[in-house]
Design an enzyme around this catalytic site. Structure first.
Site, PDB file in Angstrom:
ATOM      1  N   CYS A   4       0.814  -1.220   0.000  1.00 46.83           N
ATOM      2  CA  CYS A   4       0.000   0.000   0.000  1.00 46.83           C
ATOM      3  C   CYS A   4       0.846   1.268   0.000  1.00 46.83           C
ATOM      4  O   CYS A   4       0.394   2.332  -0.412  1.00 46.83           O
ATOM      5  CB  CYS A   4      -0.959  -0.007   1.188  1.00 46.83           C
ATOM      6  N   TYR A   5       2.090   1.160   0.478  1.00 43.25           N
ATOM      7  CA  TYR A   5       3.000   2.320   0.525  1.00 43.25           C
ATOM      8  C   TYR A   5       4.321   1.947  -0.154  1.00 43.25           C
ATOM      9  O   TYR A   5       5.304   1.639   0.510  1.00 43.25           O
ATOM     10  CB  TYR A   5       3.260   2.735   1.984  1.00 43.25           C
TER      11      TYR A   5
END
Lengths: 447, 141
Positions: A181-182
């Site tokens: 997600c990051y």
């Protein structure tokens, strides 16, 4: 306070009476207050709402904690209490337990910040992805610190905060381990205060109610958070505004509580909690003011409406970097008891003289003497027949200006008072300060 | 009579010359050394007060310049950045000559350049680093 920025402090609303949660400790507080006031016949009884009404119409009578001393001397406590609505306080001293929460916003792709440096100074990232906390005493890893004794500590967290408030560009170098997600793993960029989402000054411990007077009984100069201390008591350094200091004017915290609106860093802030190392149980004089470091406050405020003038990065030779914080608290004169508290002068306030060669660092021996702030501010004190020059680390001129500014804000209707939503722990809390347990980790604790 | 506080900067090749001897012997000046920072084969600094007859003083200054020494007024050496000063007063117990003084009841710091002997103790004793120096080597000591 910067113009054009709105703050709840500028919107004058009728503040409701504080709603107390009836927990045992709050109930105790109320009982304590009733018991204390019970025997006293108070002739003046003013509410925060009444004061705010007067502020709204520009009729509030406000004095600084310095000015009020003469007023009370002249008129007496009761008459002064009947005429004066608010007394303003101020202090501008080094306060290490200060820092700022930042949300710097997400780059594209997104990043979960891990190791972060702001102008080379590390910020704590062990919270959400682009949230950070930058502490006033943080130092760049390459700072030689005291390997080059006494170290200069020329640039630390407090200096970054001063640069941020000044509107300067701050370089941010950061790395991350990367997640689904990051995904971003590295970034080297810069930002200004106006370009990030939030910058919330949150100081876990400010506004110490009284502080040590530092001397050096040793045979050579030492370098401390109380400044350079010359050998054989060559100087005595203190750090409180004394009669202007907020918590000296409300010694038992009868008006200052959670939610009290204050002057913070040139803007508006709030008391959020009692500060760390809060010690209301400290020994007190007859006027209820403590004769050693006692109560403390945790403070919060929006950095974006503050001014660099009142948040200054400091470099203490041989000790480290920190920040000088300007803050001030308005004290509502609810009755003559509060008026009496606000009328204390430097003659009535005493500080302990402590040796920083052995006494403080090794917890050896107690205080060497008690001296008044009037003596400290005169330029010298006498200890054991020795005349010792004194110096302050807290700026009294700054404290005066803060109290005067807050007075002006209130007089012109720009700042209204708040009733605390809950009281801070005071005498009745029976707080005792703990020392860190020093156990042998190898040894299993015996129950 | 003239009385001046000056700073002499010696280039490395002049450090070993008996300059002060000549100031006294040839120009009949009284020399009061406030501070000296002299090392073999390195640029040196000498802070001092010179007093004597006006004409002798002028001739001495000319002679010093001819020798290749640089002369500066002492009062330009240390700068008090009043915009950076927070008026705490920490410097005032460190300053040995009361050039940095605390004014009461104003509770403000003031700096008297003429009393300063450029000892530089204030540069680092000031937490707000409001004291600065023009002398390039001061911070690299």
């Amino acid at each position: 306070m910067r113009k054009g920025l709105s703050d709840p402090g500028q919107v004058l609303t009728k503040s409701p009476r504080p709603i107390f949660l009836m927990t045992n400790s709050v109930l105790d507080d109320i009982m304590f207050a009733i018991n204390n006031g019970g025997g006293l016949q108070l002739k003046v009884n003013r509410s925060i709402e009444e004061i705010n009404e007067k502020i709204k119409t520009g009729k509030a009578v406000v004095f600084t904690a310095e000015e009020i001393i003469e007023v009370v001397k002249e008129k007496g406590t009761e008459e002064a209490a009947a005429t004066v609505d608010v007394v303003t306080t101020g202090t501008f001293g080094p306060m290490c337990s200060s820092g700022v929460f930042l949300n710097v916003g997400h780059p594209s792709p997104r990043i979960k910040l891990e190791e972060v440096y702001l102008n080379g100074v590390p910020a704590y990232s062990g919270i959400a992805a682009v949230d950070l906390y930058l502490g006033a005493t943080a130092l760049p890893p390459e700072d030689p610190a005291n390997r080059n004794y006494p170290g200069d500590f020329i640039y630390g967290g407090g200096h970054v905060i001063e640069d941020l408030v000044s509107g300067k560009e701050i370089r941010m170098e950061a790395s991350a381990y990367g997640t689904d997600c990051y995904p971003l793993k590295k970034i080297d960029t810069s930002f200004r205060l106006s370009e990030i989402n939030e910058a919330t000054l949150f100081n876990p411990r400010n506004a110490y109610q009284n502080y040590n007077v530092a001397v050096n009984l040793g045979p050579k100069t030492i370098y401390t958070y109380m400044g350079v201390l010359k050998l054989n008591m060559g100087n005595a350094n203190y750090s409180s505004a004394g009669q202007l200091s907020p918590l000296f004017n409300d010694p038992l915290l009868k008006t200052i509580g959670i939610g009290t609106r204050i002057f913070l860093g040139g803007g508006i802030g709030y008391v959020t909690w009692h500060g760390t190392q809060h010690n209301p149980s400290a020994k007190r004089a007859d006027n209820d003011t403590p004769v050693s470091p006692a109560a403390t406050l945790a403070l919060i405020g929006d950095l974006k409406q503050m001014e660099p003038r009142w948040l200054r990065g400091l470099s203490f030779l041989g000790y480290g970097a920190t920040m000088q914080v300007g803050m001030g608290v308005p004290i509502p004169i609810l009755n003559e008891e509060i008026m009496r508290y606000c009328s204390v002068s430097d003659e009535d306030l005493k500080a302990p003289v402590v040796d920083y060669h052995r006494g403080y660092p090794y917890k050896e021996g107690g205080e060497l003497a008690l001296v008044s702030y009037a003596d400290l501010k005169s330029g010298s004190i006498n200890i054991k027949g020795q005349k010792i020059p004194t110096a302050s680390l807290s700026s009294y001129a700054g404290a005066r200006e803060i109290a005067a500014t807050l007075k002006e804000w209130i007089e012109t209707g720009h700042f209204s008072l708040t009733a605390p939503s809950a009281p801070l722990p005071s005498l009745e809390a029976g707080i005792k300060l703990n020392a860190l347990p020093q156990r042998d980790p190898e040894q299993k604790e015996v129950k | 009579m003239v009385k001046q506080k000056i700073v002499l900067r010696f280039p490395p090749h002049l450090v070993e010359q008996p300059t002060i001897y000549h100031l006294i012997k040839d120009f009949d000046l009284m020399v009061n050394i406030l501070r000296a920072d002299i090392n073999p084969k390195k640029e040196g600094r000498l802070m001092m007060e010179l007093s004597g007859e006006e004409l002798n003083y002028q001739r001495a200054v000319e002679w010093l310049k001819e020798q290749g020494l640089r002369i500066m007024g002492l009062e330009q050496q240390i700068i008090w950045r009043s915009d950076r000063c927070t008026h705490c007063g920490a410097c005032t117990v460190i300053c040995p000559t009361e050039a940095l003084a605390f004014n009461r009841p104003e509770m403000t710091v003031s700096f008297d350049e003429y009393k300063c002997v450029v000892c530089e103790l204030c540069l680092k004793a000031c937490p707000a680093r409001a004291m600065e120096t023009l002398v390039e080597n001061a911070n690299s000591r």
